[in-house]
Design a protein around this motif. Structure first.
Motif, PDB file in Angstrom:
ATOM      1  N   HIS B 707       0.835  -1.196   0.000  1.00 47.45           N
ATOM      2  CA  HIS B 707       0.000   0.000   0.000  1.00 47.45           C
ATOM      3  C   HIS B 707       0.873   1.250   0.000  1.00 47.45           C
ATOM      4  O   HIS B 707       0.652   2.200  -0.760  1.00 47.45           O
ATOM      5  N   VAL B 711       1.274   4.420  -2.611  1.00 47.22           N
ATOM      6  CA  VAL B 711       1.191   5.839  -2.252  1.00 47.22           C
ATOM      7  C   VAL B 711       2.440   6.566  -2.724  1.00 47.22           C
ATOM      8  O   VAL B 711       2.355   7.664  -3.296  1.00 47.22           O
ATOM      9  N   PHE B 712       3.595   5.953  -2.502  1.00 51.36           N
ATOM     10  CA  PHE B 712       4.834   6.599  -2.950  1.00 51.36           C
ATOM     11  C   PHE B 712       4.771   6.874  -4.448  1.00 51.36           C
ATOM     12  O   PHE B 712       5.150   7.956  -4.916  1.00 51.36           O
ATOM     13  N   LYS B 713       4.320   5.890  -5.171  1.00 51.91           N
ATOM     14  CA  LYS B 713       4.251   6.077  -6.617  1.00 51.91           C
ATOM     15  C   LYS B 713       3.177   7.096  -6.983  1.00 51.91           C
ATOM     16  O   LYS B 713       3.328   7.877  -7.928  1.00 51.91           O
ATOM     17  N   ALA B 714       2.102   7.113  -6.215  1.00 55.09           N
ATOM     18  CA  ALA B 714       1.040   8.070  -6.516  1.00 55.09           C
ATOM     19  C   ALA B 714       1.522   9.507  -6.314  1.00 55.09           C
ATOM     20  O   ALA B 714       1.082  10.414  -7.021  1.00 55.09           O
ATOM     21  N   THR B 801       1.424  -1.957 -10.765  1.00 61.00           N
ATOM     22  CA  THR B 801       0.601  -0.856 -11.253  1.00 61.00           C
ATOM     23  C   THR B 801       0.009  -0.122 -10.060  1.00 61.00           C
ATOM     24  O   THR B 801      -0.671  -0.720  -9.222  1.00 61.00           O
ATOM     25  N   THR B 802       0.280   1.160 -10.002  1.00 62.79           N
ATOM     26  CA  THR B 802      -0.167   1.952  -8.851  1.00 62.79           C
ATOM     27  C   THR B 802      -1.672   1.920  -8.700  1.00 62.79           C
ATOM     28  O   THR B 802      -2.212   1.749  -7.610  1.00 62.79           O
ATOM     29  N   GLY B 803      -2.347   2.088  -9.806  1.00 65.99           N
ATOM     30  CA  GLY B 803      -3.798   2.131  -9.744  1.00 65.99           C
ATOM     31  C   GLY B 803      -4.374   0.842  -9.199  1.00 65.99           C
ATOM     32  O   GLY B 803      -5.320   0.851  -8.413  1.00 65.99           O
ATOM     33  N   LEU B 806      -3.908   0.892  -5.339  1.00 68.75           N
ATOM     34  CA  LEU B 806      -4.756   1.825  -4.606  1.00 68.75           C
ATOM     35  C   LEU B 806      -6.214   1.608  -4.913  1.00 68.75           C
ATOM     36  O   LEU B 806      -7.085   1.967  -4.134  1.00 68.75           O
ATOM     37  N   HIS B 807      -6.489   1.010  -6.071  1.00 70.05           N
ATOM     38  CA  HIS B 807      -7.861   0.794  -6.482  1.00 70.05           C
ATOM     39  C   HIS B 807      -8.554  -0.206  -5.572  1.00 70.05           C
ATOM     40  O   HIS B 807      -9.783  -0.192  -5.461  1.00 70.05           O
TER      41      HIS B 807
END
Lengths: 243, 809
Positions: B707, B711-714, B801-803, B806-807
């Protein structure tokens, strides 16, 4: 199209041959506008936000933010784009639990190459503006939902992004906190921040956005409210414009 | 409780978390193999020897009886003593001195075999109630067909004596009246070498020296005789049952200075096995606990749809048991497959050693219990949680720790992903401590294994120190050249192209009275009485090996522990065994008795030899040279660089003719051969476990922080930036572990390797084998293991994949 955010014929399929999460969506958000994206569950609201943020990639169509084609960027360049052009606010905050409040807020600035002192000063300023400076050295786990969301907002603003994207920003907080969060967003928009909010709450949309886009089954089914000419604050920035 | 839904969910979870399942499988497999290997190797050594002794009815104790001091009836009564399970004898026994050639004729220095002492027992048959002797061992086939003596005038030699005469060769008993001659009928192989030779029982009286007491040998086995203390107690009981003075001496291979059957590899193997087990405990507990905790939310979901607490607990245990059981089974089979060919060469041919049943049961059951315990605690806890709490426990924000670490790391002039990565372990101190411990033990094993391998290599190679590249000598090292031979050989060596240097060597051994348990090693060397008698004044009973050189011997390269090589007459060098037995050391004076004449010398230095025997090195001049009767046994030769050893050997052999052999030295006996490939394998095993520990730590951290990764990538961390961050999650513990492991491993190696040497003294160069560059390389190796273990998860994290992450919110 000359808006800050431009989507043109955007489609997103999560499963090949399945029902698209977004189906040939075109829309534009002008600078300084506050736009609410509404729709039932599964309508594609969050998908839309993720595509604007570069967290996901469309299956078709183009996504342009602040003049930059986001859909063609590689992962690395997308990350750099997110640092400076986009501020994300999530429903469940998505703070890094191992970092203090200040550490969370500073993170995007440090990634963007801002020096430690400057990043810390900027974080202090934002936290003070949002009324939570006293929690600077506290861990997110000790804060209430509303306080955590304020931290997330501060983090989203630290690099002065072109666009603020909020996915159900009040969905995980109580009513009072939600109102306070909403007012914060209104104030930011009034100061010229371009804002896209995803919500399923019509009252929230009416109160905090000057334009509402409704999605259903991945398509735009209606738009209400006036589009704001580029460069001018929307009705949300004018006193008395809201009930 | 319905099993089907439990197993369905468990199987699906195990399959979905394939990487985690594979890590658990690998850790349990390697740990089980390591545990089984370690325990088996330790048990096999003594088991093998015990089995071989049992197969040949070997005796626990051999007692030399003064026949004049006890009646036959009293002696026979000892078989009824409590504790005696079997006895054999009495066999008549005596000690003789034998020689051949000129030495047999009483002409010292005239060439021929130097006299040797032999303990001879009269036995009519090679088999008996105890101690079966193989009268025609295949190993001695080259000497001719061996057979047991059938009449007087014949003798069979034990292969342990080191004497090598062809069947039919003659020995003169120079200590017996009339100097009778015995014909060698062959060689006997006994697993319990309490004597040196056998003759017909009626021969003994004729071989007894004038005035020597009549002696008999009695052999015993006891109910309790597996340790030196037990054998001592058994002997005490025997002595109490016999008249005073009846027992002249006794021997037991269990209670000797180097109990035969003791596997000197054992301390090392046990150390590695302990390291392996500890690693297994740490890694398994870490993996299983983390896997359970990571699934709390899922467990809450299960409960919300109707799983009972017991079903939830069972689901989780079942999920983790799939890779655990598979790993333990695979590891047990792997360990068994690998260790069997290793343990069978241990003992004695013809006797197969198997993995003890208790090990085959203990290891898999123990590992299963360990893994089960690690899983049960959090699983039972999760089963008891109310559904909503389980869901919240899987999602709830953590209290957060490590602020100080983050602040300190932030100050470092390093990129943010690196500082965030370095500080991250401190936010989970308990988990990080276990990871650190796993890395620590693993890296300690690697340091220990590396330094140990180098030390052992040096110790094993030291058997060739001090011997020259080639040697020229007669067929037995106890044969001596005549003066004319000496001159001819020396001239031939000087004249041979390729000769760099040479020195004449006399091997002297003074045999005092050996009493008590006899070391197998000294048996192998033999106890000849030299033409030159060298004793230590005041220590007539001390058997000392002596090497006397005529010429410069400093180039031979004996391993000095302290002091220096002697460089003038009146000086000697001594071995660590000598200093241990005499209490004398470099710088001390000692008086020797050379052919009865006192000679005071100074000890110039102490030398390491891989035997336990007291040894001295001295010049001919100090011993008064040829006047004392010294002659050379052989010549040690060094070749000029670039000389072909093969060509030189052939050329010198041609020049010297038959009767004198030119060959590479065989190496002196070591106190024990150490199994270098075994330690290399064990080091690799421990390194693999250490690597698995790192991989596991990186995988767990990546999973737990997925998680945070999103967030870091987001917020803008690029995929290439996530790689160093993930690596840094394990790098800080790895650096700390390496800093501790280096001195810990070297200290352990120091302690272990010194146990090999008599008096625990080894040359510093044999112990401190790793220089600055080696230590740096080891440190870098440890870090490389850490980085390699983390690289896979780091790369996966970069690609996530970040999405998608977080998705899931």
């Amino acid at each position: 199209m000359t808006g800050v955010i431009e989507l043109s014929g955007v489609t997103k399929n999560y499963t090949p041959g399945g029902v698209p999460a977004l189906d040939r969506v075109s829309l534009e958000v002008a600078a300084g506008e506050a736009v609410a994206v509404m729709g039932p569950s599964g309508s594609g609201k969050s998908t839309l936000l993720n595509l604007i943020a570069g967290l996901d990639r469309p299956s078709g169509g183009t996504v342009t933010v602040a003049g930059q084609r986001v859909d063609t960027l590689g992962e690395t360049r997308t990350a750099r784009y997110r640092r400076t052009q986009v501020g994300m606010i999530f429903q469940f905050f998505n703070l890094v639990e191992d970092l203090t409040v200040a550490g969370n807020v500073m993170l995007p600035a440090r990634l963007a190459g801002v020096g430690r002192r400057a990043a810390r000063a900027r974080a202090k300023e934002l936290l003070a503006r949002l009324g939570i400076d006293r929690y600077r050295d506290t861990y997110p786990g000790r804060l209430s939902g509303g306080e955590r969301q304020r931290v997330a907002i501060a983090r989203a603003l630290v690099n002065n992004p072109a666009v603020l994207l909020a996915d159900e920003p009040t969905g995980a907080v109580d009513t009072a906190a939600g109102r306070a969060i909403g007012q914060l967003l209104v104030d930011l928009n009034a100061a010229g921040q371009t804002l896209v909010i995803v919500t399923h709450n019509p009252e929230l949309a009416e109160r905090y956005a000057n334009r509402v886009i409704r999605l259903a089954d991945g398509r735009v089914i209606s738009e209400t409210g006036a589009a704001v000419p580029t460069g001018q604050p929307g009705p949300a920035g004018q006193p008395g414009a809201r009930p | 409780m319905r099993a089907a839904p439990v197993l369905r969910v468990a199987w699906a979870a195990a399959a979905r978390r394939l990487v985690q399942s594979l890590v658990v499988f690998a850790v349990l497999a390697v740990s089980s193999a390591a545990a089984l290997t370690g325990l088996t190797l330790d048990a096999a050594a003594n088991q093998g020897y015990a089995a071989a002794i049992a197969a040949t009815h070997g005796a626990d104790l051999a007692v030399t009886i003064n026949a004049a001091k006890v009646t036959a009836a009293r002696l026979a009564a000892t078989r009824h003593l409590l504790g005696v399970t079997q006895d054999a004898g009495p066999y008549p026994q005596t000690t003789i001195t034998v020689a051949t050639g000129a030495a047999a004729a009483g002409r010292p220095g005239g060439g021929g075999r130097a006299p040797e002492h032999l303990t001879v027992v009269g036995r009519a048959s090679p088999s008996g109630p105890l101690d079966d002797i193989n009268p025609n061992p295949s190993i001695m086939a080259a000497m001719g067909h061996s057979r047991w003596p059938e009449r007087r005038g014949q003798i069979s030699l034990a292969i342990n004596t080191g004497l090598r005469l062809a069947v039919g060769g003659k020995l003169t008993v120079i200590s017996a009246p009339g100097r009778p001659t015995l014909t060698v009928t062959g060689y006997g192989d006994t697993r319990v070498p309490y004597e040196d030779a056998w003759v017909m029982p009626g021969e003994i009286a004729a071989l007894r020296a004038a005035g020597a007491p009549a002696q008999e040998q009695m052999l015993y086995t006891f109910a309790n005789a597996s340790t030196a203390a037990q054998v001592s107690a058994d002997l005490a009981e025997l002595k109490a049952a016999l008249p005073s003075g009846a027992v002249a001496s006794s021997q037991s291979l269990v209670a000797g200075p180097t109990p035969v059957g003791t596997n000197v590899n054992t301390p090392f193997v046990v150390t590695f096995a302990v390291l392996g087990l500890v690693l297994a405990v740490l890694i398994t507990a870490n993996v299983v606990s983390a896997a359970v905790i990571a699934s709390y939310r899922r467990i809450g979901v299960l409960k919300s749809i109707g799983f009972t607490p017991a079903q939830v607990t069972a689901t989780y245990l079942a999920q983790i048991s799939i890779p655990v059981v598979a790993g333990v089974v695979a590891g047990t089979l792997l360990g068994s497959w690998w260790v069997l060919p290793v343990i069978n060469p241990y003992p004695i041919d013809g006797v197969k050693v198997f993995i003890p049943l208790w090990i085959n049961l203990t290891v898999p059951l123990g590992m299963l219990a360990l893994a089960g315990l690690a899983a049960a605690v959090p699983a039972v806890r999760a089963g008891r949680l109310p559904a909503v709490q389980a869901i919240v426990a899987g999602q709830a924000p953590r209290a957060g720790r490590g602020a100080v670490a983050y602040r300190l790391a932030e100050r470092l002039p390093l990129p943010t992903p690196v500082t965030v990565g370095l500080a991250a372990p401190f936010s989970r101190p308990a988990r990080s401590a276990v990871t650190l411990a796993a890395l620590l033990f693993g890296l300690t094993g690697v340091v220990l294994g590396t330094s140990l391998n180098t030390s052992i290599h040096k110790i094993n190679n030291s058997a060739f120190h001090g011997l020259g590249q080639l040697e020229a000598g007669l067929s037995s090292r106890t044969d001596t050249f005549s003066p004319s031979q000496e001159a001819a050989v020396a001239a031939a060596i000087r004249a041979q192209p390729g000769t760099l240097r040479y020195v004449a060597e006399s091997d002297l051994t003074y045999s005092g009275t050996l009493s008590g348990p006899r070391s197998v090693v000294s048996k192998a060397v033999g106890n000849p009485t030299p033409p030159v008698s060298v004793r230590i004044a005041g220590r007539p009973g001390l058997a000392v090996m002596a090497y006397a050189y005529n010429g410069d011997s400093s180039w031979l390269g004996w391993s000095l522990v302290s002091g220096r090589w002697y460089n003038r007459p009146g000086q000697i060098d001594v071995s660590t065994g000598f200093t241990a037995d005499t209490g004398l050391t470099a710088g001390d004076r000692v008086t020797l008795t050379v052919n009865g004449k006192p000679v005071t010398v100074r000890i110039a230095g102490e030398v390491f030899v891989p035997t336990g025997l007291p040894t001295m090195w001295v010049s001919w001049q100090t011993l008064d040279g040829a006047a004392a009767g010294l002659t050379a046994n052989l010549y040690d030769i060094a070749l000029t660089p670039g000389t072909s050893t093969q060509a030189y050997t052939a050329a010198l052999q041609r020049a010297l003719g038959t009767g004198i052999g030119v060959s590479a030295p065989a190496g002196i006996d070591t106190f024990a051969p150490l199994d270098l490939p075994l330690f290399q394998w064990l080091t690799v095993l421990v390194a693999v476990l250490a690597g698995l520990g790192v991989l596991n730590a990186a995988l767990m951290a990546t999973r737990e922080r997925i998680h945070d990764l999103g967030v870091f990538k987001a917020v803008g961390m690029t995929p290439p930036q996530t790689i160093p961050m993930v690596i840094c999650w394990v790098l800080a513990p790895a650096v700390i572990a390496a800093a501790i492991a280096l001195p810990a491993g070297l200290t352990t190696q120091d302690l272990l390797v010194r146990q090999l040497a008599p008096g625990n003294v080894l040359p510093g160069s044999f112990v401190h084998v790793l220089g600055g560059t080696d230590l740096l390389l080891l440190t870098l190796t440890g870090l490389a293991i850490a980085i390699a273990g983390a690289l896979g998860p780091a790369t996966w994290a970069a690609r996530t994949t970040t999405g998608a992450v977080l998705h899931t919110e």
